[in-house]
Design a protein around this motif. Structure first.
Motif, PDB file in Angstrom:
ATOM      1  N   PRO A   1      28.812-114.058 -43.867  1.00  0.00           N
ATOM      2  CA  PRO A   1      29.279-115.290 -43.611  1.00  0.00           C
ATOM      3  C   PRO A   1      30.566-115.104 -42.530  1.00  0.00           C
ATOM      4  CG  PRO A   1      28.940-114.755 -46.185  1.00  0.00           C
ATOM      5  CD  PRO A   1      28.548-113.477 -45.225  1.00  0.00           C
ATOM      6  N   GLY A   2      31.046-116.285 -42.168  1.00  0.00           N
ATOM      7  CA  GLY A   2      31.802-116.537 -41.020  1.00  0.00           C
ATOM      8  C   GLY A   2      33.193-115.819 -41.035  1.00  0.00           C
ATOM      9  N   ASP A   3      33.715-115.734 -42.517  1.00  0.00           N
ATOM     10  CA  ASP A   3      34.922-114.930 -42.582  1.00  0.00           C
ATOM     11  C   ASP A   3      34.857-113.652 -43.037  1.00  0.00           C
ATOM     12  OD1 ASP A   3      34.363-115.204 -45.321  1.00  0.00           O
ATOM     13  OD2 ASP A   3      36.076-116.523 -45.782  1.00  0.00           O
ATOM     14  N   GLY A   4      33.673-112.973 -43.090  1.00  0.00           N
ATOM     15  CA  GLY A   4      33.411-111.610 -43.272  1.00  0.00           C
ATOM     16  C   GLY A   4      33.096-111.379 -44.901  1.00  0.00           C
ATOM     17  N   MET A   5      33.294-112.311 -45.571  1.00  0.00           N
ATOM     18  CA  MET A   5      33.373-112.077 -46.944  1.00  0.00           C
ATOM     19  C   MET A   5      32.153-112.586 -47.699  1.00  0.00           C
ATOM     20  SD  MET A   5      36.069-110.461 -48.535  1.00  0.00           S
ATOM     21  CE  MET A   5      35.845-109.528 -47.122  1.00  0.00           C
ATOM     22  N   PRO A   6      31.698-112.383 -48.855  1.00  0.00           N
ATOM     23  CA  PRO A   6      30.440-112.573 -49.353  1.00  0.00           C
ATOM     24  C   PRO A   6      30.639-114.172 -49.895  1.00  0.00           C
ATOM     25  CG  PRO A   6      31.324-110.761 -50.576  1.00  0.00           C
ATOM     26  CD  PRO A   6      32.480-111.053 -49.619  1.00  0.00           C
ATOM     27  N   VAL A   7      29.447-114.796 -49.977  1.00  0.00           N
ATOM     28  CA  VAL A   7      29.688-115.975 -50.684  1.00  0.00           C
ATOM     29  C   VAL A   7      28.621-115.774 -52.009  1.00  0.00           C
ATOM     30  CG1 VAL A   7      28.592-118.488 -50.964  1.00  0.00           C
ATOM     31  CG2 VAL A   7      29.655-117.577 -48.767  1.00  0.00           C
ATOM     32  N   ILE A   8      29.086-115.929 -53.259  1.00  0.00           N
ATOM     33  CA  ILE A   8      28.599-115.831 -54.256  1.00  0.00           C
ATOM     34  C   ILE A   8      28.880-117.216 -55.438  1.00  0.00           C
ATOM     35  CG2 ILE A   8      27.842-114.417 -56.397  1.00  0.00           C
ATOM     36  CD1 ILE A   8      29.311-112.058 -54.954  1.00  0.00           C
ATOM     37  N   ASP A   9      27.924-117.984 -55.494  1.00  0.00           N
ATOM     38  CA  ASP A   9      28.265-119.420 -56.062  1.00  0.00           C
ATOM     39  C   ASP A   9      27.128-119.928 -56.525  1.00  0.00           C
ATOM     40  OD1 ASP A   9      29.882-121.258 -56.586  1.00  0.00           O
ATOM     41  OD2 ASP A   9      30.807-121.949 -54.831  1.00  0.00           O
ATOM     42  N   VAL A  10      27.481-121.206 -57.338  1.00  0.00           N
ATOM     43  CA  VAL A  10      26.801-122.139 -57.544  1.00  0.00           C
ATOM     44  C   VAL A  10      26.568-123.306 -56.406  1.00  0.00           C
ATOM     45  CG1 VAL A  10      25.897-123.672 -59.307  1.00  0.00           C
ATOM     46  CG2 VAL A  10      26.885-121.756 -60.014  1.00  0.00           C
ATOM     47  N   VAL A  11      25.535-123.763 -56.033  1.00  0.00           N
ATOM     48  CA  VAL A  11      25.335-124.933 -55.021  1.00  0.00           C
ATOM     49  C   VAL A  11      25.181-126.164 -55.877  1.00  0.00           C
ATOM     50  CG1 VAL A  11      24.615-125.397 -52.566  1.00  0.00           C
ATOM     51  CG2 VAL A  11      24.677-123.216 -53.386  1.00  0.00           C
ATOM     52  N   GLY A  12      25.990-127.194 -55.546  1.00  0.00           N
ATOM     53  CA  GLY A  12      25.590-128.575 -55.981  1.00  0.00           C
ATOM     54  C   GLY A  12      26.359-128.767 -57.269  1.00  0.00           C
ATOM     55  N   GLU A  13      26.024-129.911 -57.830  1.00  0.00           N
ATOM     56  CA  GLU A  13      26.504-130.309 -59.092  1.00  0.00           C
ATOM     57  C   GLU A  13      25.801-129.925 -60.304  1.00  0.00           C
ATOM     58  OE1 GLU A  13      26.812-134.456 -58.225  1.00  0.00           O
ATOM     59  OE2 GLU A  13      28.437-133.874 -56.533  1.00  0.00           O
ATOM     60  N   HIS A  14      24.486-129.481 -60.329  1.00  0.00           N
ATOM     61  CA  HIS A  14      23.846-129.618 -61.454  1.00  0.00           C
ATOM     62  C   HIS A  14      23.435-128.059 -61.985  1.00  0.00           C
ATOM     63  CE1 HIS A  14      22.663-133.396 -60.808  1.00  0.00           C
ATOM     64  NE2 HIS A  14      22.334-133.223 -59.331  1.00  0.00           N
TER      65      HIS A  14
END
Ligand SMILES: Cc1cc2nc3c(=O)[nH]c(=O)nc-3n(C[C@H](O)[C@H](O)[C@H](O)COP(=O)(O)OP(=O)(O)OC[C@H]3O[C@@H](n4cnc5c(N)ncnc54)[C@H](O)[C@@H]3O)c2cc1C
Length: 363
Positions: A298-311
């Protein structure tokens, strides 16, 4: 109670480790991958499981936690292609070695700072320069060609299905859950996990979210199998290497792959010379094979670990250092699948940090 029906997009180390975690928890899991069009990073990785850059404490602690989980996996699966290795690291300005090692200790990473004489005594088979180095006896290495297949084999034994050569065009949302679009056909699931490496960006953007990526290239060279044993991982300025179980030396330089048109012959010569200088037993080394990969960063070098969206039913994990972090990520995503919420331990890695520009446009 009916089983949760989960799709995983991606069969690199993250997808296959998550598949094993969710298969063990008794979910119904199908993994989709497209290794013809999307070349996975996992096979082209250096495979070093380690903790570094202590300035970023949260990330460093996450690496340490993942190293503990790797050790637990090694106990649970003695045949896993991951082994402990002694790392000898002086890949930083000499003035920073002492402070870095002190930071490692403060954060609970057991390492030693060896001065030049002690270093020469500890590694008599190496011809090290007059330098101190940080040694770690807790680091590990994963065989890059085998590690994802190992998780896959054990996940399959639990009933997880792997569907290769299936490029996911996009994910649609519906009241009944997310749908994968494969060859213009819709496949309905309760939950979807995006661990598609560099392919994640397009899938996430289709869902309406920004995911800027650096995607740094990297080239590693592999030698023919060598009879002599290296017995450690070397991390020197602009040179790193270790020996795989078949005797092959895997080596790289920080620069290799940054430029689009690398002269592989010149790189092989440079790495051979460095190897012969540092490890005279390997003076006749020849690097014969190249792996070329892209770090899904990812652009800032750090991971993305997340829930996407509202459901709470679409999950995302994309990162560099995925070999080190895979067991931790598998646990975090499994927790998300259960709760529908981002795991509190990965709060700094939310996708929201990249959404500012989009929100401004929306206003
Ligand atoms: C040169 C180099 C050296 C590295 N060294 C290290 C190291 O020493 N230590 C470390 O921890 N990390 C290292 N890394 C980083 C590490 O390799 C990656 O972070 C990790 O492999 C990422 O795994 P992944 O499962 O997320 O992605 P990948 O392995 O890239 O797998 C992605 C999967 O998604 C699939 N896919 C993509 N798009 C789609 C689509 N639309 N439909 C279906 N399937 C799709 C692909 O086919 C693949 O199966 C290195 C990387 C490189 C390139």
């Amino acid at each position: 109670m009916s089983k949760t029906n989960i799709a995983i997009i991606g069969a690199g180390i993250l997808g296959s480790a998550i598949a094993l975690e969710l298969g063990t928890a008794g979910h119904s899991v199908e993994v989709f991958s497209d290794d013809h069009n999307a070349k996975p990073a996992t096979h082209a990785s250096f495979g070093w499981i380690n903790a570094h850059t202590p300035e970023n404490k949260h990330h460093f602690q996450m690496r340490l936690e993942s190293m503990r989980l790797w050790r637990a996996l090694r106990s649970a699966y003695p045949a896993i292609p991951v082994r402990q290795i002694t790392a000898v690291d002086w890949d930083m300005p000499e003035t920073e070695l002492e402070e870095t090692q002190a930071q490692y200790s403060d954060l609970g990473h057991e390492t030693h700072l060896l001065e030049a004489d002690a270093l020469k005594n500890a590694f008599p088979h190496l011809n090290l320069p007059e330098t101190s180095a940080i040694t770690s006896y807790n680091d590990m290495v994963a065989e890059p060609d085998q590690i994802a297949s190992f998780f896959k084999k054990h996940a399959e034994a639990l009933g997880v299905r792997f569907s290769t050569d299936n490029s996911i065009e996009r994910i649609d949302t519906s009241p009944n859950g997310p749908q994968l679009v494969v060859n213009a056909t819709l496949h309905q699931f309760d939950q979807v996990i995006i661990v598609a490496g560099t392919g994640s960006q397009a899938l996430v953007e289709h869902l309406g979210y920004a995911l800027p990526m650096n995607n740094r290239q990297g080239i590693l060279l592999r030698s023919k199998a060598m009879e002599k044993e290296l017995n450690c991982l070397i991390s020197a300025p602009d040179f790193h290497c270790w020996q795989m179980t078949d005797g092959t030396i895997i080596a790289g330089s920080a620069q290799a792959g940054r430029e689009p048109n690398v002269d592989v012959t010149a790189l092989a010569k440079q790495l051979s010379e460095k190897m012969a200088e540092l490890a005279p037993d390997f003076a006749d080394i020849e690097f014969t094979t190249k792996t070329h990969g892209t770090r899904p960063e990812p652009g800032d070098g750090m991971p993305v670990i997340d829930v996407v969206g509202e459901h709470g039913n679409i999950h995302l994990a994309v990162m560099h250092s995925g070999i080190t972090l895979a067991p931790f990520v598998a646990k975090a995503i499994s927790h998300q699948v259960k709760t529908g919420k981002q795991h509190e331990k990965v709060a700094p890695y939310s996708l929201a940090r990249f959404q500012t520009v989009q929100e401004k446009i929306a206003i």
